[in-house]
Design a protein around this motif. Structure first.
Motif, short mmCIF file in Angstrom:
data_model
loop_
_atom_site.label_atom_id
_atom_site.label_comp_id
_atom_site.label_asym_id
_atom_site.label_seq_id
_atom_site.Cartn_x
_atom_site.Cartn_y
_atom_site.Cartn_z
N TRP A 134 1.00 -1.41 -0.52
CA TRP A 134 0.08 -0.01 0.24
C TRP A 134 1.08 1.23 -0.26
O TRP A 134 0.19 2.16 -0.75
N GLU A 135 2.25 1.04 1.33
CA GLU A 135 3.02 2.66 0.84
C GLU A 135 3.67 3.05 -0.18
O GLU A 135 3.75 3.59 -0.83
N TRP A 138 1.14 3.85 -2.68
CA TRP A 138 0.50 5.31 -2.17
C TRP A 138 2.17 6.71 -2.69
O TRP A 138 1.36 7.41 -3.36
#
Length: 191
Positions: A134-135, A138
């Motif tokens: 997820w990071e 992002w």
């Protein structure tokens, strides 16, 4: 034309005939007033047991007796209170015993055990989501947004909030226009 008495039959003296006719008429009217009907139209006389209504009277007496008894009890209580020394017995010396208490406690215990088991299963299970992925996504989204944007996000944070534009007074060659200084600053931020 004056109003004079006109008898129905020919008479010798009109005044006497008028008097006689008047007395006959008054006798007739008094007989009509005092006449009684031949047919009895009064209706049936209601029996005494229906008029008296003993049951209703009995219910009313019972109700009055109950009210009198309640009033007597209240009066006795009030006299007992006024004669006492002001101590009031308001303590309830009994325990609350519920007929359903054991069952409710057992259900509550069962529910807490089930909740603890669910909590254990949730805490022991590893997450299926990967935070690192997820990071990374992002960061890629932020990079694309910065590429698309007219001004990068880092530049807006570096800008000075108090910007002053100074005009020099004097000759036209030495003066600097405010629009030219702003254009130069924009070129600096783009590089």
């Amino acid at each position: 034309m004056h109003k004079s008495y006109q008898p129905l039959k020919p008479v010798t003296n009109k005044y006497l005939q008028k008097k006689w006719d008047q007395t006959h008429y008054e006798d007739h009217r008094s007989k009509v007033r005092s006449a009684k009907p031949v047919v009895n139209t009064r209706g049936v006389q209601t029996p005494a047991h229906i008029q008296l209504k003993l049951k209703k009277q009995q219910v009313e007496d019972e109700r009055r007796a109950v009210i009198e008894r309640d009033n007597q009890l209240l009066a006795n209580r009030l006299t007992a209170i006024t004669q006492s020394k002001g101590l009031v017995d308001h303590w309830n010396h009994y325990t609350l015993n519920s007929l359903n208490g054991e069952r409710r406690r057992a259900e509550l215990l069962q529910v807490t055990h089930e909740n603890q088991a669910i909590y254990q299963r949730i805490t022991e299970r590893k997450s299926e989501y990967r935070k690192e992925l997820w990071e990374e996504n992002w960061e890629k989204v932020e990079q694309r947004r910065d590429d698309i944007a007219r001004y990068s996000r880092g530049v807006t944070n570096k800008q000075k909030p108090n910007k002053c534009v100074k005009f020099s007074s004097g000759s036209s060659g030495g003066s600097q226009s405010s629009s030219a200084s702003v254009d130069e600053e924009e070129e600096e931020y783009k590089h």
